[in-house]
Design an enzyme around this catalytic site. Structure first.
Site, PDB file in Angstrom:
ATOM      1  N   ASP A   1      -7.301  -5.285 -21.958  1.00  0.00           N
ATOM      2  CA  ASP A   1      -7.820  -4.532 -23.285  1.00  0.00           C
ATOM      3  C   ASP A   1      -7.270  -3.629 -23.613  1.00  0.00           C
ATOM      4  O   ASP A   1      -7.828  -2.865 -23.685  1.00  0.00           O
ATOM      5  CB  ASP A   1      -8.669  -4.771 -21.493  1.00  0.00           C
ATOM      6  CG  ASP A   1      -9.617  -5.753 -21.109  1.00  0.00           C
ATOM      7  OD1 ASP A   1     -10.531  -6.574 -22.390  1.00  0.00           O
ATOM      8  OD2 ASP A   1     -10.706  -6.141 -20.268  1.00  0.00           O
TER       9      ASP A   1
ATOM     10  N   HIS B   1       1.665  12.256 -12.363  1.00  0.00           N
ATOM     11  CA  HIS B   1       2.768  11.132 -11.453  1.00  0.00           C
ATOM     12  C   HIS B   1       1.287  11.194 -10.563  1.00  0.00           C
ATOM     13  O   HIS B   1       1.660  10.768  -9.483  1.00  0.00           O
ATOM     14  CB  HIS B   1       3.445  13.594 -10.367  1.00  0.00           C
ATOM     15  CG  HIS B   1       4.513  13.774 -11.048  1.00  0.00           C
ATOM     16  ND1 HIS B   1       5.007  14.198 -10.543  1.00  0.00           N
ATOM     17  CD2 HIS B   1       3.900  14.017 -12.509  1.00  0.00           C
ATOM     18  CE1 HIS B   1       5.881  14.755 -11.098  1.00  0.00           C
ATOM     19  NE2 HIS B   1       5.524  14.849 -12.825  1.00  0.00           N
TER      20      HIS B   1
ATOM     21  N   SER C   1       5.326  23.487 -18.713  1.00  0.00           N
ATOM     22  CA  SER C   1       6.768  22.977 -18.244  1.00  0.00           C
ATOM     23  C   SER C   1       6.964  21.674 -19.657  1.00  0.00           C
ATOM     24  O   SER C   1       8.196  21.712 -20.452  1.00  0.00           O
ATOM     25  CB  SER C   1       8.005  22.922 -17.823  1.00  0.00           C
ATOM     26  OG  SER C   1       7.093  22.048 -16.235  1.00  0.00           O
TER      27      SER C   1
ATOM     28  N   GLY D   1       1.488  26.043 -13.911  1.00  0.00           N
ATOM     29  CA  GLY D   1       1.256  26.122 -12.873  1.00  0.00           C
ATOM     30  C   GLY D   1       0.189  27.373 -12.815  1.00  0.00           C
ATOM     31  O   GLY D   1       0.038  28.365 -11.960  1.00  0.00           O
TER      32      GLY D   1
ATOM     33  N   GLY E   1      -0.212  18.122 -13.535  1.00  0.00           N
ATOM     34  CA  GLY E   1       0.150  16.706 -14.495  1.00  0.00           C
ATOM     35  C   GLY E   1      -0.987  17.691 -15.650  1.00  0.00           C
ATOM     36  O   GLY E   1      -1.244  19.262 -15.304  1.00  0.00           O
TER      37      GLY E   1
END
Lengths: 243, 243, 243, 243
Positions: free
Chosen positions: A119, A96, A74, A45, A27
């Site tokens: 909401d 993810h 990336s 990374g 993420g």
């Protein structure tokens, strides 16, 4: 350079593991300084346990690194496209998170089935179309952003009222007025995806919310006539998302 | 003997409960010293809370115990077969992680349905065929390894590009360049199995990833032209698996 | 003013995150002093981490704020309707707990399929009908309460024996003799919703509990002949809910 | 009186919340001293956080309280029936663990679909039939135990090789050579129920394990020729359940 923004984006990144939105380090969060036209983003990374505010990379709206020793995420070209196309957003999140990924892999929108959804999201959260082989080979991450923008254009969606999208076969992107709100929206999306999955297994009836209920819940929290929280008629903030 | 490797394999074993990959002690990790042709593996029936690096058992490539007071894992013959058949791997993990077990019990591959999968596994993760009664009675654990190898041969799979398999009716094995990467791959497999389960319930459309998307995601992270992370054109490491 | 009640309602509110019943701050608890005709309720949009007993707002049975610097929960009109219609209840809880929301979005009751249900709920937990556009626009939160009351009247349910309801498209409300018991009932509802979901996927047989089993389990714990726990023939308390 | 056994049963009770097998206090463990013909059991309605070894109640094999100030678990008659019918068991556990409850509410056995199951349960775990109205009204908890025993008789099951059962509409009971092993078996049952649920949704093929695989896995761990763990040819202990 942009030390305050780096701190804010750092904290937003660190919320991802706290909110169970990432496995390992899958993420990234960015946040933008609109006046300077520069955004800061997580380096590629680097584990969350090791991340420091000073590791964040500064990038301009052409996607060029302006400051930073590390490679940016990336997914930086996707963030760049979205910041250019959606001028009122201040932060972007990609995760993810597993329920949103399950819908993305199925190529399905996350439909508006309950008021938790309404909401935060005024419509279904669209699944952008899958990229073609040519798009993937030419500029994968950039074209990922363009497919999101295309989905909003083709469906005439307001990116401020529907602050998230799924990338088919891949996963969710969300955004907001700042990095913290983008993370908040990422969590709402994951919760709603889980709830929707189960609702859709329970019934085959058409259970999409009617427009008037979407209106009620969305405008109870957003805009001039909002009456939810302690600071009505202001834009919502993170802490005001109680029901 | 092999003290450094024991420490590394010990730490990889201890990651299994941290990553929610084991109930009780249903899992084991091994790691190999290729130059000496010896691997170290968790002893059978020792609780993780009690495990010490010195408990690990040293085994040669014939599956014979070379050092250690405790019995090695009962799955040691499976590890032995895999180390012999797959010469470039440095570590192996076996777990009973529940989503992977659910697919294994159903006798189904874990299909490639999203880019989280493609980042680590270049193809579907194959479910090796169930063993025959004769195979089970003659050499159960050894034949378990042979069924995995057979699946890779029959489908012409590259064990380095698809570093895991399911044993039908049983559960997952994964591997990698070292014990730590094998654990990482075990976690990815479990996450992807969960996501795939839900995607498969959401739609009956064919949602398998096209080859060009598998190529893009896999080679974004692996091999000469990798551009993900901070050390491109190197083999991926654990910390580099951010997206 | 009502300091003891505020402390009690504060503690009940703080149980919601501990029992995994809320994401962010999507929930609220109130408790009433029947003699004074006043209830205290969580303020709108205050994060649980920041909540103090003195933040709670005092409201009368017309729904008017009597004491407090903060806005009360936006769901206050729903609480007001329920306190007026159900004179024997002392506390009310609203959450967006995800399994209950999944049934609410599907517009389905939570059926009585197991004895965990029967120990707390004497019947299916009803899904109140969806509101009309006119009802939503005129008095959304008040009409939400009225739809719950209507469901109990039309089905001739006893609100003390079935201390919860779903609001279609939205989520659960529960209540009890005090705020703590209302929270307990909210948790039972969420657990039962999860179990029912899976039971309903496992079989298409009619698996609703027969009336005599509902009678047995419900009256084992409630009323004159209760023999469960340490204080039989008393109304159940939180700590007595062991099986 | 029976201080050592009380400590052991106390610790087994406290494992239930640690292993995520209970919500609130919905579970109870007992253990028996066969020579004295007395068992100790959790008192009814005492929260785990408050439980002390001295709270445990001593009961004889007629179900009569022999020592203790508190009421024993309301499920005591079920424990009594099982201790009388199954002379080689030393401990019994009842929980409302949610996956097992989901199968129980559906009236379905937990089938033997994977080797995790076969390592502990030699056959499917039977769902005892639902009780009749007369049985419920006459002696609910006693007849619950009798229905379990009846299921084992009618199916010719060995209660030592299949140390658990579901009570239809209710939930699981498990047992073992002592209270600790009974808790272990309760956890295995819950894990397997979760895995089986997902396997059964993934495929309609007949995926029940063949007898020769049940034989292999069960006898790898149990009886004369066991070779799993560090103490072969002994009865398995908790710590030896690694694979």
């Amino acid at each position: 350079m942009l030390e305050e923004l780096k701190q804010e984006v750092y904290e937003a990144n660190m919320q991802l593991p706290q909110l169970d939105l990432v496995t390992f380090t899958w993420g990234n969060v960015s946040g933008i300084d609109r006046q300077q036209g520069l955004f800061v983003i997580k380096p590629s990374g680097v584990a969350y346990a090791d991340l420091k505010p000073s590791d964040l990379v500064v990038v301009n709206l052409k996607g060029e690194v302006v400051e930073g020793d590390l490679n940016p995420s990336s997914d930086t070209p996707t963030h760049t496209v979205l910041y250019n196309a959606f001028p009122n957003i201040g932060g972007i999140v990609h995760t993810h998170s597993p329920w949103a990924v399950s819908f993305a892999a199925a190529g399905l929108d996350i439909p508006a089935l309950n008021t938790t959804h309404a909401d935060t999201f005024y419509t279904a959260v669209p699944a952008a179309r899958a990229l073609t082989q040519a798009e993937i080979e030419a500029d994968y991450e950039g074209n990922t952003g363009k497919a999101i923008v295309e989905a909003f254009e083709q469906r005439h969606l307001d990116y401020e009222a529907t602050p998230a999208a799924l990338v088919s076969q891949h996963g969710p992107f969300s955004w907001g007025k700042d990095a913290g709100q983008a993370v908040y929206n990422a969590k709402v999306l994951e919760v709603v995806a889980e709830e929707d999955y189960h609702s859709l297994q329970l019934t085959r009836a058409n259970i999409e919310l009617p427009q008037y209920l979407l209106d009620k819940h969305y405008y109870r929290k957003h805009g001039q006539d909002a009456y939810y929280g302690q600071n009505n008629a202001q834009s919502q903030t993170h802490a005001q998302h109680e029901k």
